[in-house]
Write an enzyme that holds these catalytic residues in place. Structure first.
Site, mmCIF file in Angstrom:
data_model
loop_
_atom_site.group_PDB
_atom_site.id
_atom_site.type_symbol
_atom_site.label_atom_id
_atom_site.label_comp_id
_atom_site.label_asym_id
_atom_site.label_seq_id
_atom_site.Cartn_x
_atom_site.Cartn_y
_atom_site.Cartn_z
ATOM 1 N N LYS A 221 0.795 -1.269 -0.028
ATOM 2 C CA LYS A 221 0.119 -0.077 0.193
ATOM 3 C C LYS A 221 0.900 1.208 0.081
ATOM 4 O O LYS A 221 1.985 1.072 0.171
ATOM 5 C CB LYS A 221 -0.869 -0.087 1.169
HETATM 6 C C1 LIG Z 1 -4.607 -4.870 1.251
HETATM 7 C C2 LIG Z 1 -6.257 -4.848 1.514
HETATM 8 C C3 LIG Z 1 -6.930 -5.236 2.650
HETATM 9 C C4 LIG Z 1 -6.217 -5.883 3.813
HETATM 10 O O1 LIG Z 1 -5.323 -5.266 4.194
HETATM 11 P P1 LIG Z 1 -4.316 -6.150 5.389
HETATM 12 O O2 LIG Z 1 -3.608 -5.021 5.918
HETATM 13 O O3 LIG Z 1 -3.349 -6.877 4.201
HETATM 14 O O4 LIG Z 1 -5.022 -6.947 6.042
HETATM 15 C C5 LIG Z 1 -8.350 -4.828 2.566
HETATM 16 N N1 LIG Z 1 -8.986 -4.213 1.608
HETATM 17 C C6 LIG Z 1 -8.277 -3.984 0.475
HETATM 18 C C7 LIG Z 1 -8.953 -3.440 -0.606
HETATM 19 C C8 LIG Z 1 -7.118 -4.141 0.376
HETATM 20 O O5 LIG Z 1 -6.213 -3.792 -0.764
#
Ligand SMILES: *Cc1c(COP(=O)(O)O)cnc(C)c1O
Length: 436
Positions: free
Chosen positions: A225
């Site tokens: 992210k």
């Molecule tokens: C990455 C992601 C998540 C989950 O996040 P984590 O930190 O990996 O648990 C949830 N929703 C979306 C759209 C994502 O891309």
């Protein structure tokens, strides 16, 4: 030759060089590629680590209190991160948790989603969006996406029932969902809007930071992210009641720095530690630099392909607000899209089908409604037993995703990288379109 003619000649030969091959022969057909060393994909936040993150970590080590609540509130890295996060997202409150999935689970509990309730979510999104609805004991109801790759506002209303409690709008790959019509539908029916901006941290829609416009918003701070400490998540809201419920749920019902109003709520432990908080404090201060970098690169590519005949971009509900993490083009068929992917790869500018998410209703275990134990409440109602997933519940989603491909943008790409991306698209796209 005078100076003007010399410069004009140089410009012509530079344009020729940028095309790499005057015949315009595609590399996939044996021509010279635009790049010999292929562009590699982005790595976001970790590429911005420097002495800022290091000194935050050092302070936590020297302080000997990595548990956030062992520190006074004005000294806790996690609390400082939450404050800066809320300020950046323009919400009253932010709660740091251990992951985006934990943030979604916390939001479900705060929004009082449970057995008998339904949650509408896009058919194309990340597993956690679905599994946290299941963990809450509620019924996931999939809606189609549109060409923004996000929830289609036109496909929501007919899926609403008296049991619908939450609409989950997910802002995927840097691009906002069309929040205004979605929010209008939610308000009209008295349904809460939860925004998952995990893949679009820092993006906005008509001036509003993503995550701040619904009743609650969540972010993931996992490594893929925008900003990251490897793992991490945030819940944001401007609603004091929802915030208190979220705080209690993430910390075994204790509310440590809040006048007690609510009673017990059987919570879990999703507390963030100070090491993570310190890194994220340094990272959130770089958020606007990181998204400024990726937007600058994306805009170079958008400008470079402006006017390209027949080029159809992914739908951008707010071109100013999106991050530009991928420059996606649409094609007539999957077969034509796949030829574009092959040809771009040969040019050294790889493009990919929309990624980072999954068409959830066609995942076999989801189609067959696998739960944690067989007597799980999610599918126990008559409606739950009758609901059908699989291909027939999202044909448009499957079709759209099969026809698009895009160059992923890195905030660290050089001007040369973006020039090459433009050159490859301008070389390949017309040839693919001409083949029909
Ligand atoms: C990455 C992601 C998540 C989950 O996040 P984590 O930190 O990996 O648990 C949830 N929703 C979306 C759209 C994502 O891309």
């Amino acid at each position: 030759m005078n100076r003007r003619d010399f410069l004009a000649g140089a410009a012509v030969s530079a344009a020729g060089a940028a095309r790499a091959d005057d015949t315009g022969q595609l590399a996939v057909n044996g021509g010279a590629p635009v790049r010999t060393k292929p562009l590699t994909g982005p790595n976001w936040g970790p590429q911005y680590y420097d002495d800022k993150e290091q000194s935050q970590l050092q302070e936590v080590l020297e302080n000997h209190n990595p548990f956030r609540f062992a520190n006074p509130i004005d000294k806790s890295k996690v609390a400082l991160f939450e404050n800066e996060c809320a300020a950046r997202m323009r919400t009253k409150y932010a709660l740091a948790v251990t992951s985006g999935t934990a943030a979604l689970h916390t939001a479900m509990a705060a929004l009082e989603v449970g057995p008998g309730d339904e949650v509408i979510l896009p058919a194309w999104t990340w597993y956690s969006c679905y599994s946290t609805v299941i963990q809450a004991g509620a019924l996931p109801v999939f809606a189609e996406i549109d060409e923004s790759f996000n929830l289609d506002p036109g496909d929501i209303e007919h899926r609403i029932t008296p049991q619908t409690k939450v609409i989950m709008a997910v802002h995927l790959q840097g691009n906002p969902a069309d929040v205004d019509p979605i929010l209008a539908i939610a308000r009209k029916h008295g349904i809460k809007l939860l925004e998952d901006a995990s893949q679009s941290v820092g993006a906005s829609y008509k001036g509003g930071p993503l995550g701040s416009m619904g009743d609650m918003g969540i972010f993931s701070l996992q490594q893929s992210k925008t900003i990251t400490a490897g793992e991490g998540g945030v819940v944001v809201t401007s609603d004091a009641y929802l915030f208190e419920r979220a705080c209690r749920f993430h910390d075994i019902t204790v509310r440590r720095d809040f006048p007690t109003r609510l009673r017990y709520l059987p919570g879990l432990n999703y507390r963030m530690n100070e090491f993570t908080g310190g890194v994220l404090l340094a990272q959130v201060r770089k958020l606007d630099t990181i998204i400024g970098d990726v937007r600058r690169n994306a805009r170079r590519v958008y400008r470079g392909i402006d006017g390209l005949a027949g080029a159809r971009l992914r739908h951008l509900p707010d071109p100013e607000g999106e991050l530009g993490t991928g420059i996606f083009l649409g094609f007539r068929s999957k077969e034509q899209r796949d030829r574009y992917v092959q040809a771009m790869k040969a040019e050294g500018v790889p493009v990919s089908a929309p990624g980072g998410s999954v068409i959830l209703p066609v995942v076999p275990e989801i189609e067959s409604k696998v739960t944690v134990t067989p007597r799980w409440p999610s599918f126990a109602s008559e409606r739950g037993r009758n609901i059908r997933y699989g291909r027939e519940c999202c044909p448009r989603t499957i079709d759209i995703l099969s026809r698009f491909a895009g160059v992923l943008m890195s905030p660290k790409y050089t001007e040369r990288d973006t020039t090459d991306a433009v050159a490859a698209i301008r070389k390949v796209h017309p040839a693919i379109m001409a083949q029909g």
